[in-house]
Design an enzyme around this catalytic site. Structure first.
Site, short mmCIF file in Angstrom:
data_model
loop_
_atom_site.label_atom_id
_atom_site.label_comp_id
_atom_site.label_asym_id
_atom_site.label_seq_id
_atom_site.Cartn_x
_atom_site.Cartn_y
_atom_site.Cartn_z
N GLU A 78 -53.78 2.62 -44.85
CA GLU A 78 -53.63 2.88 -44.27
C GLU A 78 -54.00 1.72 -42.82
O GLU A 78 -53.64 1.41 -41.53
CB GLU A 78 -54.41 3.98 -43.05
CG GLU A 78 -53.85 5.38 -44.30
CD GLU A 78 -52.25 6.00 -43.74
OE1 GLU A 78 -51.88 4.37 -44.02
OE2 GLU A 78 -51.60 6.63 -42.78
N THR A 121 -46.46 2.56 -34.58
CA THR A 121 -47.61 2.98 -34.54
C THR A 121 -48.12 2.62 -33.29
O THR A 121 -49.10 3.40 -32.80
CB THR A 121 -48.12 3.71 -35.62
OG1 THR A 121 -47.17 4.38 -36.87
CG2 THR A 121 -49.59 4.58 -35.73
#
Lengths: 306, 306
Positions: free
Chosen positions: A128, A181
């Site tokens: 991530e 994001t």
């Protein structure tokens, strides 16, 4: 065990009120991964089907997560990873998390499970970090633990698996637009009014209670986000119309999946979830934006062998 | 039923992470109230034992709460209220809430229970409005529902009763200093960093989970307040020392009860709670501040007939 084939699920992070802490795993959408034990040490990404993603181990989230795990072993062999990517990157349903979590889960299985799920979350978070710049856990945790999960704390890392009512289904629509994001994170304010924060943690408490007592109405009443959604929803075309249509059709609640652009709704029962999916589609059909749609029960198991 | 004698408990609001939303009821400390049905309409406060509080119905929290209830009935008679006040006003363990909640609970019983607990909270909040200027529910809710309660929302009012693990005990020390609720509220900042708010709702989620799964360690890990305690604790002498002593003695967690000055700790088992109480006393004995101390299991029932 010389090779292992797994299903690794898409996930919904935040779940309206639980920004950065809550997540859930889906059942009908996810990636397939084939992991092979090989003599050569380290990790090689041999093939990626379905998406144009880097094969370079250090640039691939599954590779980076797998290396983070192997760095804490004295493994004398290596692994080849093949990914059949069904989750579109940038969709907001945990595409990078599925690959990161899948890689470490499968390798842990093949090594005889030396690591706990909590440790696997820590390794998958390195994937991530590569994908978004932030090593967040709210997608990798539900992928690894299954069901609903709470990231209670990062320092120290503390993950709680929450009870998942059996009749809870998700409808997810992914409008084919790009929301990064990092952009979705940048538009957020760094401080929030105390009054709104209180309402938010009231809803987190309500949602968790509703999940344990399987009180679907309480779950619905708690699916409200006073802080993030009002800001992020401006990045998603027709968000308000989709949400209103979902609620009118009987959804318990509706919000942004992760940082978007996917929108999710939760419903009691598959029948309602399907109707809610139709209600979502109707909006984007009218606006003329192409989309993917997923209807899924909540996946209590998480990643599994296939 | 011509008269009713009740015990109405002291309560701990906030419970570290749940500012303005969480509360719990105590068992060994509370007021006694005697409510009599009389021909004369309205509410008369006939006697208050133990504290110097106004007998004027409109200036007494029990009177105001009772009148709020009666205003929604067509009751042809009235009530006299006698209060044996064991909870000191300004102690931070819900003194006004006990009187407000007790009055409406008893009158509702004597009228044949026309109102739900949720409606009683609404009436009792009028007593809180008189006491503090803010009609908060985080003390009256646990007094009326018993156990742990969550005020999920004020608009509309939504109260959730949370599971209460049987081995959970509270130790409460009340240093005899004055902290006004209004002052304790004024020093708070009106906005909070998003990062801290996220940690806070992670802990709310963890605490609620721990209460349902009776995971005492998780309850302990979640009893942390990043937002209110760092500010309010400066109003309470030796707060840090008391807290440290509690944790060292085995308490799961420790924080400010309501707006203080009482400090509470939660422990697993009565034996630990008693030791934790001794640890609290040791600090104020050294500092030379007089105190009251209470050790109590969590009162799952709330207000009761005696």
């Amino acid at each position: 065990m010389e090779q292992l084939k797994i299903f690794t699920p898409a996930t919904i992070a935040n779940i309206s009120c639980g920004f950065d802490v809550l997540g859930l795993a889906l059942d009908t959408v996810g990636d397939e991964m084939l992991i092979k034990k090989v003599a050569k040490k380290g990790v090689t990404i041999t093939k990626i089907i379905g998406q144009d993603l880097p094969l370079d181990t250090h640039k691939n989230v599954a590779g980076v997560a797998a290396l983070a795990l192997l760095a804490e072993t004295d493994c004398e062999f290596g692994f080849e990873i093949e990914i059949n990517k069904q989750i579109k990157p940038g969709s907001g349903i945990g595409s990078s998390a599925a690959s990161s979590a899948g890689a470490v889960w499968a390798i842990n299985e093949m090594l005889g499970k030396p690591f706990s799920n909590l440790e696997l979350v820590r390794f998958a978070m390195e994937g991530e970090r590569l994908a978004t710049g932030v090593p967040h856990a709210d997608n990798v945790a539900p992928a690894l633990f299954g069901g609903f999960t709470l990231v209670r704390s990062y320092q120290p890392l503390d993950i709680v698996k929450i009870n998942t009512p059996s009749q809870l289904f998700a409808s997810v629509i992914h409008p084919q637009i790009e929301v990064k994001t990092s952009d979705a994170r940048e538009i957020l304010k760094t401080s929030v009014p105390l009054k709104e924060a209180i309402k938010q943690w009231g809803n987190v408490g309500g949602l968790i209670s509703g999940l344990y007592t399987e009180d679907y109405d309480l779950i619905g009443r708690s699916l409200e986000d006073f802080i993030i959604e009002p800001i992020r929803s401006i990045l998603i075309p027709a968000f308000d119309a989709v949400k209103q249509n979902c609620i009118n059709t009987g959804a318990l609640g509706c919000g942004i999946s992760g940082s978007g652009p996917s929108i999710f709704a939760l419903s009691k029962g598959e029948e309602t979830a399907i109707k809610v999916g139709e209600a979502m589609k109707a909006v984007y059909d009218k606006v003329g934006i192409p989309y993917d749609i997923h209807i899924s029960k909540i996946n209590k198991q998480g990643i599994k062998k296939i």
